[in-house]
Design a protein around this motif. Structure first.
Motif, PDB file in Angstrom:
ATOM      1  N   UNK A  15       1.427  -5.252   6.848  1.00 20.37           N
ATOM      2  CA  UNK A  15       2.333  -4.936   7.964  1.00 20.37           C
ATOM      3  C   UNK A  15       3.693  -4.502   7.416  1.00 20.37           C
ATOM      4  N   UNK A  16       4.191  -5.197   6.416  1.00 16.54           N
ATOM      5  CA  UNK A  16       5.475  -4.828   5.820  1.00 16.54           C
ATOM      6  C   UNK A  16       5.395  -3.438   5.203  1.00 16.54           C
ATOM      7  N   UNK A  17       4.291  -3.142   4.538  1.00 17.50           N
ATOM      8  CA  UNK A  17       4.098  -1.808   3.955  1.00 17.50           C
ATOM      9  C   UNK A  17       4.049  -0.731   5.019  1.00 17.50           C
ATOM     10  N   UNK A  18       3.349  -1.007   6.105  1.00 20.47           N
ATOM     11  CA  UNK A  18       3.262  -0.053   7.213  1.00 20.47           C
ATOM     12  C   UNK A  18       4.639   0.183   7.826  1.00 20.47           C
ATOM     13  N   UNK A  19       5.385  -0.877   8.035  1.00 22.77           N
ATOM     14  CA  UNK A  19       6.734  -0.735   8.592  1.00 22.77           C
ATOM     15  C   UNK A  19       7.639   0.077   7.666  1.00 22.77           C
ATOM     16  N   UNK A  20       7.521  -0.149   6.367  1.00 20.76           N
ATOM     17  CA  UNK A  20       8.318   0.621   5.410  1.00 20.76           C
ATOM     18  C   UNK A  20       7.933   2.093   5.458  1.00 20.76           C
ATOM     19  N   UNK A  21       6.647   2.373   5.581  1.00 23.14           N
ATOM     20  CA  UNK A  21       6.175   3.760   5.676  1.00 23.14           C
ATOM     21  C   UNK A  21       6.691   4.416   6.952  1.00 23.14           C
ATOM     22  N   UNK A  22       6.621   3.690   8.069  1.00 23.31           N
ATOM     23  CA  UNK A  22       7.124   4.236   9.332  1.00 23.31           C
ATOM     24  C   UNK A  22       8.629   4.469   9.285  1.00 23.31           C
ATOM     25  N   UNK A  23       9.360   3.566   8.647  1.00 24.76           N
ATOM     26  CA  UNK A  23      10.815   3.732   8.523  1.00 24.76           C
ATOM     27  C   UNK A  23      11.139   4.972   7.693  1.00 24.76           C
ATOM     28  N   UNK A  24      10.397   5.186   6.623  1.00 22.74           N
ATOM     29  CA  UNK A  24      10.611   6.372   5.785  1.00 22.74           C
ATOM     30  C   UNK A  24      10.283   7.648   6.565  1.00 22.74           C
ATOM     31  N   UNK A  25       9.208   7.619   7.335  1.00 25.65           N
ATOM     32  CA  UNK A  25       8.847   8.784   8.151  1.00 25.65           C
ATOM     33  C   UNK A  25       9.940   9.076   9.182  1.00 25.65           C
ATOM     34  N   UNK A  26      10.495   8.043   9.791  1.00 24.41           N
ATOM     35  CA  UNK A  26      11.576   8.227  10.767  1.00 24.41           C
ATOM     36  C   UNK A  26      12.813   8.813  10.090  1.00 24.41           C
ATOM     37  N   UNK A  27      13.147   8.319   8.891  1.00 27.89           N
ATOM     38  CA  UNK A  27      14.290   8.877   8.150  1.00 27.89           C
ATOM     39  C   UNK A  27      14.061  10.347   7.828  1.00 27.89           C
ATOM     40  N   UNK A  28      12.854  10.673   7.378  1.00 24.28           N
ATOM     41  CA  UNK A  28      12.537  12.064   7.053  1.00 24.28           C
ATOM     42  C   UNK A  28      12.632  12.958   8.284  1.00 24.28           C
ATOM     43  N   UNK A  29      12.155  12.470   9.414  1.00 23.47           N
ATOM     44  CA  UNK A  29      12.235  13.240  10.655  1.00 23.47           C
ATOM     45  C   UNK A  29      13.685  13.484  11.046  1.00 23.47           C
ATOM     46  N   UNK A  30      14.515  12.460  10.964  1.00 25.02           N
ATOM     47  CA  UNK A  30      15.930  12.609  11.312  1.00 25.02           C
ATOM     48  C   UNK A  30      16.627  13.604  10.371  1.00 25.02           C
ATOM     49  N   UNK A  31      16.326  13.537   9.089  1.00 27.55           N
ATOM     50  CA  UNK A  31      16.911  14.472   8.138  1.00 27.55           C
ATOM     51  C   UNK A  31      16.482  15.900   8.448  1.00 27.55           C
ATOM     52  N   UNK A  32      15.226  16.077   8.817  1.00 26.71           N
ATOM     53  CA  UNK A  32      14.722  17.400   9.169  1.00 26.71           C
ATOM     54  C   UNK A  32      15.429  17.941  10.416  1.00 26.71           C
ATOM     55  N   UNK A  33      15.597  17.096  11.405  1.00 29.86           N
ATOM     56  CA  UNK A  33      16.293  17.513  12.636  1.00 29.86           C
ATOM     57  C   UNK A  33      17.741  17.868  12.324  1.00 29.86           C
ATOM     58  N   UNK A  34      18.411  17.061  11.523  1.00 34.50           N
ATOM     59  CA  UNK A  34      19.801  17.340  11.153  1.00 34.50           C
ATOM     60  C   UNK A  34      19.914  18.651  10.392  1.00 34.50           C
TER      61      UNK A  34
END
Length: 75
Positions: A15-34
């Protein structure tokens, strides 16, 4: 006092690994939008420059309009 079993610890680790992966994906998405927003603003500013200003930076009006017309999503 209950202790974690090895299965519970493994599950928590997954679960911790999945959450870390989702957090990284969210960061990448935000960077792409910016990045896309910055490009859109830059293209809009480029389209508003005068011919003399474009000449100063070595860009033709045609090139400026081509760049300004690029899609915010694809380009």
């Amino acid at each position: 006092m209950a202790t974690d079993t090895s299965d519970e610890r493994a599950s928590q680790s997954r679960v911790a690994g999945l959450l870390a992966t989702l957090a990284e994906a969210a960061r990448n998405l935000m960077e792409s939008i910016e990045t896309r927003c910055r490009k859109r603003r830059g293209r809009a500013a480029l389209s508003e420059l005068s011919d003399d200003e474009l000449k100063d930076i070595g860009v033709s009006r045609a090139d400026a309009m081509t760049e300004a017309s690029k899609s915010a999503f694809w380009g």
